[in-house]
Design an enzyme around this catalytic site. Structure first.
Site, short mmCIF file in Angstrom:
data_model
loop_
_atom_site.label_atom_id
_atom_site.label_comp_id
_atom_site.label_asym_id
_atom_site.label_seq_id
_atom_site.Cartn_x
_atom_site.Cartn_y
_atom_site.Cartn_z
N ILE A 12 0.83 -1.21 0.00
CA ILE A 12 0.00 0.00 0.00
C ILE A 12 0.87 1.26 0.00
O ILE A 12 0.66 2.18 -0.80
CB ILE A 12 -0.93 0.01 1.24
N LYS A 203 -13.96 0.66 7.24
CA LYS A 203 -12.97 -0.14 6.50
C LYS A 203 -13.15 -1.64 6.78
O LYS A 203 -13.19 -2.46 5.87
CB LYS A 203 -11.56 0.31 6.93
N ARG A 243 -31.34 -6.08 -7.67
CA ARG A 243 -30.84 -5.86 -6.31
C ARG A 243 -30.07 -7.07 -5.77
O ARG A 243 -29.90 -7.21 -4.57
CB ARG A 243 -32.00 -5.48 -5.38
N GLY A 254 -8.21 -15.86 0.58
CA GLY A 254 -6.86 -15.58 1.07
C GLY A 254 -6.57 -14.10 1.08
O GLY A 254 -7.47 -13.27 0.98
N CYS A 257 -6.38 -9.26 3.87
CA CYS A 257 -7.42 -8.29 4.22
C CYS A 257 -8.72 -8.99 4.54
O CYS A 257 -9.18 -9.01 5.68
CB CYS A 257 -7.62 -7.33 3.05
N TYR A 316 -2.79 -15.78 -3.63
CA TYR A 316 -4.13 -15.77 -3.03
C TYR A 316 -5.21 -15.42 -4.04
O TYR A 316 -6.39 -15.66 -3.80
CB TYR A 316 -4.20 -14.87 -1.80
N1 SAJ Z 1 -12.65 -14.29 -3.84
C1 SAJ Z 1 -13.59 -15.29 -4.08
N2 SAJ Z 1 -14.71 -14.99 -4.77
C2 SAJ Z 1 -14.94 -13.73 -5.26
C3 SAJ Z 1 -14.01 -12.71 -4.99
C4 SAJ Z 1 -12.87 -13.01 -4.28
O1 SAJ Z 1 -13.41 -16.45 -3.67
O2 SAJ Z 1 -15.97 -13.54 -5.90
C5 SAJ Z 1 -11.42 -14.58 -3.08
C6 SAJ Z 1 -10.15 -14.26 -3.87
O3 SAJ Z 1 -9.81 -15.28 -4.74
C7 SAJ Z 1 -9.15 -14.06 -2.75
C8 SAJ Z 1 -9.99 -13.43 -1.64
O4 SAJ Z 1 -11.34 -13.72 -1.97
O5 SAJ Z 1 -8.61 -15.27 -2.29
C9 SAJ Z 1 -9.82 -11.95 -1.48
O6 SAJ Z 1 -9.67 -11.32 -2.75
P1 SAJ Z 1 -10.43 -10.00 -3.20
O7 SAJ Z 1 -10.06 -9.75 -4.59
O8 SAJ Z 1 -11.87 -10.12 -2.89
O9 SAJ Z 1 -9.90 -8.89 -2.20
P2 SAJ Z 1 -8.43 -8.41 -1.71
O10 SAJ Z 1 -8.14 -9.11 -0.41
O11 SAJ Z 1 -7.42 -8.50 -2.78
O12 SAJ Z 1 -8.71 -6.84 -1.44
C10 SAJ Z 1 -9.71 -6.46 -0.53
C11 SAJ Z 1 -10.62 -5.41 -1.19
N3 SAJ Z 1 -11.79 -5.16 -0.36
C12 SAJ Z 1 -13.05 -5.17 -0.88
O13 SAJ Z 1 -13.27 -5.40 -2.04
C13 SAJ Z 1 -14.15 -4.85 0.06
C14 SAJ Z 1 -9.82 -4.12 -1.39
O14 SAJ Z 1 -10.66 -3.10 -1.89
C15 SAJ Z 1 -9.19 -3.66 -0.08
O15 SAJ Z 1 -8.39 -2.49 -0.25
C16 SAJ Z 1 -8.30 -4.77 0.41
O16 SAJ Z 1 -9.10 -5.94 0.64
C17 SAJ Z 1 -7.62 -4.33 1.71
O17 SAJ Z 1 -6.44 -3.95 1.67
O18 SAJ Z 1 -8.30 -4.27 2.74
#
Ligand code: SAJ
Length: 408
Positions: A12, A203, A243, A254, A257, A316
């Site tokens: 970040i 957050k 909706r 993973g 966050c 991840y």
């Molecule tokens: N995942 C799923 N299904 C989905 C979306 C994601 O299984 O439909 C999994 C991904 O493969 C991964 C995990 O969830 O293993 C997390 O990935 P992600 O892309 O959802 O999120 P991060 O951890 O890369 O980033 C998140 C984001 N938060 C939100 O979308 C609310 C990002 O905006 C934040 O800045 C970040 O956390 C953070 O730093 O907090």
């Protein structure tokens, strides 16, 4: 010229520092890791991210300064890691506290300390204020405190830094507006000014919302598996409702966050977080579900040797090189617990050996295995899908459209 110190040059802090520099702010970019600072000074980035290289070059030509020392500026942005303690599920604030102390050692009266690191709700009151006061500083007079949590997503960080809206939590609205003005140097979206507690909470709420939504998709995947329904088709149709917006099932959640932040709420409000806890448990159980699917496939094809199984993807999520808390690592840990070893692993983004039986060459990996489990939807595998022909495929990300593919 405006001036800012960015402390902590990780996933970040670094892009944020570069973005400020590119936008005409003088940036002192500080990290205690001398090796990292030296390689940045030498023009080498520490991780891969779309658009980061170009931004880095632009920031370098704008005169960004990389250093291990803290320099006096009026504004300090702290973006250091906030690990959580696995056993208690609580935040470990040691790096933030240490960075705040280093700022206090040098800062001028009236400086602004902005904490960007994600912290559990209430952490600033609990850990940071007492620390500052114990040093004899009066908050609001000697120093001002702000919490400006980031929202960028790995894989699209640079774009999101510019176009995501942001939250600024401040004790004093005037200070909040000043910080808003600073972030406006690159942020083109709405910047909401609120109090620190609300900024901390919103957050964590954002990431918890996503975790619950993914858990719902994962639960649907399991329901659909028991009765042979196509979960992807069902989610696709349901999402046509104006909706409804269900996320995608997967092999687990993973990253540092979404799989971590909900625990802060569970740790602090154990009696009030049934749904949040269930979602965490549901997502944490997905690697075991994948293992069950692998076992089914092995049985159906009379394969007894786990060394014939290959996991594609160690990061991840897709197209990043970050392996923190990755579903593949979680799955390997589960196998280890059950004394099952030998599965092969490959990830085009992970070029050094991080786990046992990891291959660096894709062809060598394919030559060794009969079953491939697609754990991560990297573009690399999408382009190389044809090379999987002839293998048994378990596609946990729904990216392979061959006829005889196993799904979650
Ligand atoms: N995942 C799923 N299904 C989905 C979306 C994601 O299984 O439909 C999994 C991904 O493969 C991964 C995990 O969830 O293993 C997390 O990935 P992600 O892309 O959802 O999120 P991060 O951890 O890369 O980033 C998140 C984001 N938060 C939100 O979308 C609310 C990002 O905006 C934040 O800045 C970040 O956390 C953070 O730093 O907090």
């Amino acid at each position: 010229m405006r001036e800012v110190s960015v402390i902590g040059l990780g996933y970040i802090g670094l892009p944020t520092a570069l973005m400020f520099a590119k936008s005409g702010v003088r940036v002192i970019a500080t990290d205690y890791n001398a090796k990292l600072v030296n390689s940045l000074k030498d023009g080498m980035l520490s991780f891969e991210e779309k658009g980061l290289e170009l931004l880095f070059r632009e920031a370098l030509s704008s005169g960004i300064e990389f250093t291990t020392k803290y320099h006096k500026t009026n504004i300090y942005i702290i973006a250091v890691p906030t690990p959580y303690i696995k056993e208690s599920k609580k935040l470990d604030p040691k790096y933030v506290i240490s960075a705040v102390n280093s700022v206090l050692d040098i800062c001028a009266k009236g400086s602004i300390i902005i904490i960007e690191s994600t912290v559990s709700p209430g952490s600033i009151d609990k850990y940071i204020r007492p620390e500052i006061e114990s040093r004899g500083f009066c908050i609001g007079e000697d120093v001002n405190l702000v919490h400006a949590p980031e929202r960028i997503i790995p894989g699209n960080m640079i774009h999101e830094l510019e176009y995501n809206s942001r939250t600024i939590g401040a004790d004093d609205l005037e200070i909040g507006e000043k910080v808003k003005d600073l972030y406006s140097s690159f942020c083109k979206s709405e910047i909401v000014v609120t109090d620190i507690r609300s900024a901390e909470m919103s957050k964590v709420v954002e990431n918890t919302y996503r975790d619950i939504n993914i858990a719902f998709a994962n639960e649907l995947a399991k329901i659909c598996r028991t009765d042979n329904m196509d979960v992807y088709e069902i989610i696709k149709i349901a999402n046509k409702h104006p909706r409804v917006n269900i996320l995608q099932p997967g092999p687990g959640v993973g990253g540092h966050c979404i799989s971590v932040d909900p625990w802060f709420l569970v740790g602090d409000y154990p009696d009030l977080t049934n749904m949040i806890l269930m979602a965490r448990k549901t997502n944490d159980a997905m690697p075991t579900h994948v293992l069950g699917r692998v076992r089914d496939i092995m049985r159906a094809h009379s394969i007894k040797d786990t060394s014939k199984v290959g996991l594609y993807g160690l990061t991840y999520k897709e197209n990043v090189d970050d392996i923190r808390e990755s579903p593949t690592l979680q799955l390997l840990e589960k196998m280890d617990e059950h004394l099952a070893f030998g599965v092969k692993v490959f990830d085009p983004f992970v070029k050094t050996r991080m786990v046992e039986h990891q291959f660096i060459n894709f062809e060598d990996f394919l030559n060794e295995i009969e079953i491939i489990v697609i754990m991560v939807a990297h573009d690399h595998i999408k382009y190389n899908m044809d090379s999987l022909k002839g293998k048994l495929i378990l596609d946990t990300r729904n990216i392979c459209d061959f006829d005889d593919v196993y799904k979650l």
